[in-house]
Structures are given as structure tokens and as C-alpha cells.
Design a protein around this motif. Structure first.
Motif, PDB file in Angstrom:
ATOM      1  N   GLU A  66      37.238  47.885  49.976  1.00  0.00           N
ATOM      2  CA  GLU A  66      37.052  49.335  49.884  1.00  0.00           C
ATOM      3  C   GLU A  66      38.194  50.029  49.128  1.00  0.00           C
ATOM      4  O   GLU A  66      38.111  51.194  48.792  1.00  0.00           O
ATOM      5  N   LYS A  67      39.229  49.307  48.819  1.00  0.00           N
ATOM      6  CA  LYS A  67      40.358  49.849  48.056  1.00  0.00           C
ATOM      7  C   LYS A  67      40.262  49.497  46.571  1.00  0.00           C
ATOM      8  O   LYS A  67      41.224  49.647  45.831  1.00  0.00           O
ATOM      9  N   LYS A  68      39.087  49.039  46.102  1.00  0.00           N
ATOM     10  CA  LYS A  68      38.931  48.578  44.732  1.00  0.00           C
ATOM     11  C   LYS A  68      39.311  49.650  43.715  1.00  0.00           C
ATOM     12  O   LYS A  68      40.044  49.387  42.763  1.00  0.00           O
ATOM     13  N   GLU A  69      38.829  50.876  43.913  1.00  0.00           N
ATOM     14  CA  GLU A  69      39.139  51.951  42.965  1.00  0.00           C
ATOM     15  C   GLU A  69      40.634  52.263  42.972  1.00  0.00           C
ATOM     16  O   GLU A  69      41.240  52.445  41.917  1.00  0.00           O
ATOM     17  N   ASP A  70      41.223  52.298  44.153  1.00  0.00           N
ATOM     18  CA  ASP A  70      42.661  52.541  44.254  1.00  0.00           C
ATOM     19  C   ASP A  70      43.442  51.433  43.554  1.00  0.00           C
ATOM     20  O   ASP A  70      44.441  51.687  42.884  1.00  0.00           O
ATOM     21  N   ARG A  71      42.980  50.195  43.724  1.00  0.00           N
ATOM     22  CA  ARG A  71      43.640  49.031  43.106  1.00  0.00           C
ATOM     23  C   ARG A  71      43.594  49.151  41.586  1.00  0.00           C
ATOM     24  O   ARG A  71      44.597  48.922  40.905  1.00  0.00           O
ATOM     25  N   GLU A  72      42.447  49.543  41.039  1.00  0.00           N
ATOM     26  CA  GLU A  72      42.318  49.695  39.593  1.00  0.00           C
ATOM     27  C   GLU A  72      43.249  50.789  39.058  1.00  0.00           C
ATOM     28  O   GLU A  72      43.885  50.612  38.017  1.00  0.00           O
ATOM     29  N   VAL A  73      43.349  51.892  39.793  1.00  0.00           N
ATOM     30  CA  VAL A  73      44.248  52.977  39.384  1.00  0.00           C
ATOM     31  C   VAL A  73      45.695  52.490  39.430  1.00  0.00           C
ATOM     32  O   VAL A  73      46.478  52.739  38.511  1.00  0.00           O
ATOM     33  N   TYR A  74      46.058  51.758  40.477  1.00  0.00           N
ATOM     34  CA  TYR A  74      47.414  51.235  40.624  1.00  0.00           C
ATOM     35  C   TYR A  74      47.762  50.298  39.465  1.00  0.00           C
ATOM     36  O   TYR A  74      48.823  50.426  38.836  1.00  0.00           O
ATOM     37  N   LEU A  75      46.865  49.358  39.162  1.00  0.00           N
ATOM     38  CA  LEU A  75      47.129  48.403  38.093  1.00  0.00           C
ATOM     39  C   LEU A  75      47.206  49.091  36.735  1.00  0.00           C
ATOM     40  O   LEU A  75      48.048  48.734  35.902  1.00  0.00           O
ATOM     41  N   LYS A  76      46.355  50.077  36.502  1.00  0.00           N
ATOM     42  CA  LYS A  76      46.388  50.821  35.241  1.00  0.00           C
ATOM     43  C   LYS A  76      47.719  51.565  35.106  1.00  0.00           C
ATOM     44  O   LYS A  76      48.352  51.547  34.048  1.00  0.00           O
ATOM     45  N   THR A  77      48.160  52.186  36.184  1.00  0.00           N
ATOM     46  CA  THR A  77      49.425  52.924  36.171  1.00  0.00           C
ATOM     47  C   THR A  77      50.593  51.977  35.915  1.00  0.00           C
ATOM     48  O   THR A  77      51.471  52.275  35.108  1.00  0.00           O
ATOM     49  N   MET A  78      50.588  50.811  36.582  1.00  0.00           N
ATOM     50  CA  MET A  78      51.669  49.845  36.394  1.00  0.00           C
ATOM     51  C   MET A  78      51.688  49.326  34.956  1.00  0.00           C
ATOM     52  O   MET A  78      52.750  49.162  34.370  1.00  0.00           O
ATOM     53  N   SER A  79      50.523  49.091  34.389  1.00  0.00           N
ATOM     54  CA  SER A  79      50.439  48.615  33.010  1.00  0.00           C
ATOM     55  C   SER A  79      50.981  49.666  32.042  1.00  0.00           C
ATOM     56  O   SER A  79      51.733  49.341  31.120  1.00  0.00           O
TER      57      SER A  79
END
Length: 104
Positions: A66-79
Motif C-alpha cells: 500500500e506504500k507503492k506510490e510513496d515508494r515511487e515518489v521517494y525513489l524519484k526524489t532520491m534519484s
């Protein structure tokens, strides 16, 4: 919507951090100066406890579906932050992975 999710995730993460800091350091005043001073005064054991709570929050982010969208935002921000700092970003890693796979 992704930006809203990013803000909510940041707010949630910030809130969890401040709650953990309150527990660890016994803070009552949550002003910026007070929080900065409390962080500077943490003992190594308190820093470890705070780090453990941060690690648990990160583990939850990466393990729960259920945290998939949050995970994608986190990874995009880190990148994005990595690329701004001149470090390899997601696109660079994907490119290198394909090159290495093709070579092998």
C-alpha cells in the motif's frame, strides 16, 4: 496527485521523526532551535534509537504494497537529488545494468 502524495509522505515522515525525537530526547518545545539543540545533545545510544526508528519507517515504505506510490515518489526524489549532486541516478544505473548484462 503525485506531488500531493510526496507532500503527504514528507509530512508524515517529518511527523514520525519529530515524534521519535520527542520520545528519545524528551522534548516539549518543538521550535526549530529546540529541535536542533536536542539533536546536537543526543547520546550515541539515543542516536541509535532514533536511527532504528528511521530504519523501521524506511523498511515499512519498501515492504508494504500500500506504500507503492510513496515508494515511487521517494525513489524519484532520491534519484533527482543524486543527479543534482553529480552522482549516478536511476537512469544511469539502469543503463549500466543493461550494459553489464549484455556483456555477460
Amino acid at each position: 496527485m503525485a506531488q500531493t502524495a510526496a507532500n503527504e509522505t514528507k509530512d508524515e515522515a517529518g511527523s514520525r521523526f519529530l515524534e521519535a525525537l520527542q520520545r528519545v530526547a524528551g522534548l516539549t518545545d518543538m521550535s526549530e532551535a529546540s529541535v536542533t539543540a536536542a539533536i546536537a545533545k543526543l547520546t550515541p545510544e539515543q542516536r541509535q534509537q532514533l536511527q532504528a526508528e528511521a530504519d523501521e519507517a524506511k523498511r515499512e515504505l519498501f515492504e508494504k504494497e500500500e506504500k507503492k506510490e510513496d515508494r515511487e515518489v521517494y525513489l524519484k526524489t532520491m534519484s533527482q537529488q543524486a543527479e543534482q549532486a553529480g552522482m549516478p541516478g536511476t537512469a544511469d544505473v539502469e543503463f549500466m545494468s543493461k550494459k553489464i548484462s549484455a556483456f555477460m
